[in-house]
Design an enzyme around this catalytic site. Structure first.
Site, mmCIF file in Angstrom:
data_model
loop_
_atom_site.group_PDB
_atom_site.id
_atom_site.type_symbol
_atom_site.label_atom_id
_atom_site.label_comp_id
_atom_site.label_asym_id
_atom_site.label_seq_id
_atom_site.Cartn_x
_atom_site.Cartn_y
_atom_site.Cartn_z
ATOM 1 C CB CYS A 72 -5.084 -10.969 1.792
ATOM 2 S SG CYS A 72 -4.831 -10.408 0.098
ATOM 3 C CB CYS A 73 -8.752 -7.688 3.910
ATOM 4 S SG CYS A 73 -9.886 -8.422 2.706
ATOM 5 C CB CYS B 143 -9.885 -8.060 -4.752
ATOM 6 S SG CYS B 143 -9.041 -6.788 -3.797
ATOM 7 C CB CYS C 24 -12.204 -11.601 -2.981
ATOM 8 S SG CYS C 24 -10.614 -12.243 -2.407
ATOM 9 C CB CYS D 270 -13.004 -5.607 3.435
ATOM 10 S SG CYS D 270 -13.733 -3.969 3.470
HETATM 11 S S1 SF4 Z 1 -10.588 -8.765 -1.169
HETATM 12 FE FE1 SF4 Z 1 -9.338 -10.625 -1.517
HETATM 13 S S2 SF4 Z 1 -7.548 -10.021 -2.798
HETATM 14 FE FE2 SF4 Z 1 -8.561 -8.149 -1.996
HETATM 15 S S3 SF4 Z 1 -7.401 -7.629 -0.213
HETATM 16 FE FE3 SF4 Z 1 -9.137 -8.870 0.540
HETATM 17 S S4 SF4 Z 1 -8.453 -11.028 0.486
HETATM 18 FE FE4 SF4 Z 1 -6.947 -9.781 -0.657
#
Ligand code: SF4
Length: 255
Positions: A127-128, A210, A213, A238
């Protein structure tokens, strides 16, 4: 390959004087010296956190030739979007947004689910990667310098952040004008200068990313404990600040 033939080492030795040219006691001086020393496009990536707001203030008020950009992951807090708008209105400047690739988001959510990051580290990294790392690559494409709001005392991974260093992975000079600032010093400067800051900071969120998170801190917790709190500390970054071999930032101080 002999060391003298290594493109990486040759590039690093060429940029040594450039890195050394980034100096100054104040944030404004450090940013101005970066503009003078680095020949090419400079990009500042802001998350609209308090450190980044202070840097944005100096770039905009000093009219420095540094592009101010942000990575809109699509999962930010509503308060962050309000601050984004407020900041553009305050300085009458636009912050350029980079967005994730829509097809990549569709595929990633299709595989892991909409909040899959809670269930597997691989899902979180995926996701990141889709929402932050790939858009960051586009934001920095062709840049000669990258300005960030990193501070050395933010967490164990960031404990040796220098003012400026050669980022071999991205082939640019990375500049952290707040590297020797404490959180309290940043907050005091923002207060003194009237810099707009995220309302969440006053509600226990020193570090804001985010929404799904990021959580508020409990008393006594370190500053970045509220980010990806379900993971262990050595894997929690991240992926935006990695060395060429994928390790978390642990560079030596140069200033
Ligand atoms: S912080 Fe969480 S929602 Fe944002 S990109 Fe990373 S995993 Fe995805």
């Amino acid at each position: 390959m002999a060391e003298a033939d290594s493109p990486l080492l040759n590039a690093a030795s060429r940029v040594g004087p450039i890195v050394a040219g980034v100096r100054g006691a104040t944030i404004a001086d450090r940013l101005a010296s970066a503009c003078a020393a680095i020949d090419g496009r400079l990009v500042f990536t802001t998350s609209l956190g308090i450190e980044d707001q202070l840097i944005t203030h100096h770039i905009f008020t000093s009219k420095l030739p540094i592009e101010v950009v942000t990575l809109d992951t699509g999962r930010l807090f509503g308060a962050t979007y309000r601050l984004w708008q407020e900041t553009e209105e305050r300085y009458t400047r636009r912050i350029r947004a980079y967005y994730p690739d829509a097809e990549a988001v569709t595929a990633m959510v299709g595989e892991w689910g909409v909040n899959g990051f809670y269930y597997a580290r691989e899902a979180r990294q995926d996701c990141c990667g889709v929402r932050k790392v790939e858009p960051l690559g586009r934001a920095l494409a062709g840049a000669a310098g990258w300005v960030t709001g990193l501070r050395a005392d933010q967490s164990g991974q960031r404990s040796a952040v220098p003012l400026a260093e050669w980022d071999a992975q991205r082939g640019l000079v990375k500049v952290a004008p707040l590297f020797d600032y404490t959180r309290d010093a940043v907050a005091a400067e923002c207060e003194r200068l009237g810099v707009p800051v995220n309302e969440l900071h006053a509600r226990g969120f020193p570090s804001i990313g985010c929404e799904p998170c990021t959580r508020a801190l409990k008393p006594g917790e370190p500053e970045r404990a509220g980010r990806w709190w379900w993971e262990s500390d050595d894997t929690r970054e991240c992926g935006l600040h990695l060395t060429a071999d994928g390790k978390l930032v642990r560079a030596k101080a140069t200033a």
